[in-house]
Design a protein around this motif. Structure first.
Motif, PDB file in Angstrom:
ATOM      1  N   GLN A  89       0.949  -1.270  -0.113  1.00  0.00           N
ATOM      2  CA  GLN A  89      -0.121  -0.029  -0.020  1.00  0.00           C
ATOM      3  C   GLN A  89       0.836   1.152   0.142  1.00  0.00           C
ATOM      4  O   GLN A  89       2.034   1.322   0.804  1.00  0.00           O
ATOM      5  N   LYS A 123       1.451  -2.537  -6.348  1.00  0.00           N
ATOM      6  CA  LYS A 123       0.850  -2.316  -5.232  1.00  0.00           C
ATOM      7  C   LYS A 123      -0.668  -2.719  -5.300  1.00  0.00           C
ATOM      8  O   LYS A 123      -1.462  -2.692  -6.423  1.00  0.00           O
ATOM      9  N   HIS A 124      -1.253  -2.935  -4.135  1.00  0.00           N
ATOM     10  CA  HIS A 124      -2.624  -3.428  -3.975  1.00  0.00           C
ATOM     11  C   HIS A 124      -3.608  -2.052  -3.737  1.00  0.00           C
ATOM     12  O   HIS A 124      -4.660  -2.008  -4.363  1.00  0.00           O
ATOM     13  N   ARG A 125      -2.968  -0.933  -3.104  1.00  0.00           N
ATOM     14  CA  ARG A 125      -3.959   0.104  -2.680  1.00  0.00           C
ATOM     15  C   ARG A 125      -3.150   1.436  -2.569  1.00  0.00           C
ATOM     16  O   ARG A 125      -2.163   1.371  -2.262  1.00  0.00           O
ATOM     17  N   ILE A 127      -3.903   5.585  -1.362  1.00  0.00           N
ATOM     18  CA  ILE A 127      -4.689   6.191  -0.669  1.00  0.00           C
ATOM     19  C   ILE A 127      -4.273   7.847  -0.704  1.00  0.00           C
ATOM     20  O   ILE A 127      -2.951   8.019  -0.934  1.00  0.00           O
ATOM     21  N   PHE A 146     -10.372   7.575  -7.668  1.00  0.00           N
ATOM     22  CA  PHE A 146     -10.332   7.376  -6.141  1.00  0.00           C
ATOM     23  C   PHE A 146     -11.646   7.441  -5.766  1.00  0.00           C
ATOM     24  O   PHE A 146     -12.656   8.425  -6.257  1.00  0.00           O
ATOM     25  N   GLU A 149     -13.457   6.966   1.236  1.00  0.00           N
ATOM     26  CA  GLU A 149     -13.357   5.811   2.221  1.00  0.00           C
ATOM     27  C   GLU A 149     -13.851   6.144   3.594  1.00  0.00           C
ATOM     28  O   GLU A 149     -14.320   5.274   4.251  1.00  0.00           O
ATOM     29  N   ALA A 169      -9.126   6.415  -1.566  1.00  0.00           N
ATOM     30  CA  ALA A 169      -8.239   5.253  -1.839  1.00  0.00           C
ATOM     31  C   ALA A 169      -8.990   4.589  -3.267  1.00  0.00           C
ATOM     32  O   ALA A 169     -10.159   4.836  -3.682  1.00  0.00           O
ATOM     33  N   ILE A 170      -8.126   3.986  -3.790  1.00  0.00           N
ATOM     34  CA  ILE A 170      -8.252   3.348  -5.331  1.00  0.00           C
ATOM     35  C   ILE A 170      -7.503   2.028  -5.082  1.00  0.00           C
ATOM     36  O   ILE A 170      -6.381   2.027  -4.747  1.00  0.00           O
ATOM     37  N   LEU A 171      -8.075   0.856  -5.518  1.00  0.00           N
ATOM     38  CA  LEU A 171      -7.341  -0.470  -5.569  1.00  0.00           C
ATOM     39  C   LEU A 171      -7.002  -0.758  -6.844  1.00  0.00           C
ATOM     40  O   LEU A 171      -7.222  -0.166  -7.842  1.00  0.00           O
ATOM     41  N   GLU A 174      -9.503  -1.635  -9.201  1.00  0.00           N
ATOM     42  CA  GLU A 174     -10.221  -0.216  -9.786  1.00  0.00           C
ATOM     43  C   GLU A 174      -9.621   0.517 -10.851  1.00  0.00           C
ATOM     44  O   GLU A 174     -10.334   1.170 -11.518  1.00  0.00           O
ATOM     45  N   TRP A 175      -8.404   0.556 -10.665  1.00  0.00           N
ATOM     46  CA  TRP A 175      -7.295   1.589 -11.452  1.00  0.00           C
ATOM     47  C   TRP A 175      -7.416   0.833 -12.778  1.00  0.00           C
ATOM     48  O   TRP A 175      -7.691   1.601 -13.731  1.00  0.00           O
TER      49      TRP A 175
END
Length: 179
Positions: A89, A123-125, A127, A146, A149, A169-171, A174-175
């Motif tokens: 992250q 990267k997973h996430r 913020i 984003f 959250e 945040a964005i995962l 989602e990106w």
């Protein structure tokens, strides 16, 4: 880490960037939502000296500068905070010189850094933490995909008072659909 975009070269901050960074970072009105506003060139030199030599170190902040390719001048910076036990992250922060704001530079810079973080560094996430009054940054983050959250009430001590903090945040998955 060096990244090119259409108008920008994004690279690690260096000692020779000190004056340029102080020039835009010391503007208290433009940077009223920032957590760090240097009061001297020496403070910027110290900040640059603390930047890690390696990108993607767990529990570190790594500072990149955005250089306008035409003007060959530093116009802003992007801070990347690597956190979490698994180092999957990151938190991003961005500052743009006043004369270059509202011209798409922040979005362009953040977009290519985010792409590298998701595709090259897995990267997973990602913020970003924003003051709820900072409507321009909130609009920028939502335009990058984003989502809001959390809204923490009086959780951030800034300029001698407790202020609210909004986390976006964005995962990675989602990106890939936000592009």
């Amino acid at each position: 880490m060096k990244i090119d975009s259409e108008r920008l070269l994004i690279r690690p901050i260096m000692p020779e960037d000190s004056r340029a960074v102080f020039g835009y970072r010391s503007d208290k009105e433009t940077n009223k939502y920032q957590g760090w506003i240097p009061s001297s060139l020496a403070e910027v030199d110290e900040f640059i000296a603390k930047n890690p030599n390696t990108f993607n170190l767990p529990e570190s902040w790594f500072q990149l500068v955005m250089t306008d390719k035409i003007a060959n001048a530093v116009i802003g910076d992007i801070g990347v905070h690597f956190f979490g036990n698994e180092n999957l992250q990151v938190e991003l922060g961005c500052t743009i010189k006043k004369e270059f704001q509202q011209q798409g530079y922040a979005k362009e810079g953040l977009k290519v850094v985010m792409q590298a973080l998701f595709s090259q560094y897995n990267k997973h996430r990602i913020i970003a933490s924003v003051a709820p009054e900072n409507k321009v940054s909130i609009q920028l983050l939502t335009s990058l995909g984003f989502r809001k959250e959390a809204h923490f009430v009086k959780s951030y001590f800034h300029n001698g008072q407790w202020e609210d903090d909004v986390v976006f945040a964005i995962l990675a998955e989602e990106w890939s659909t936000a592009l």
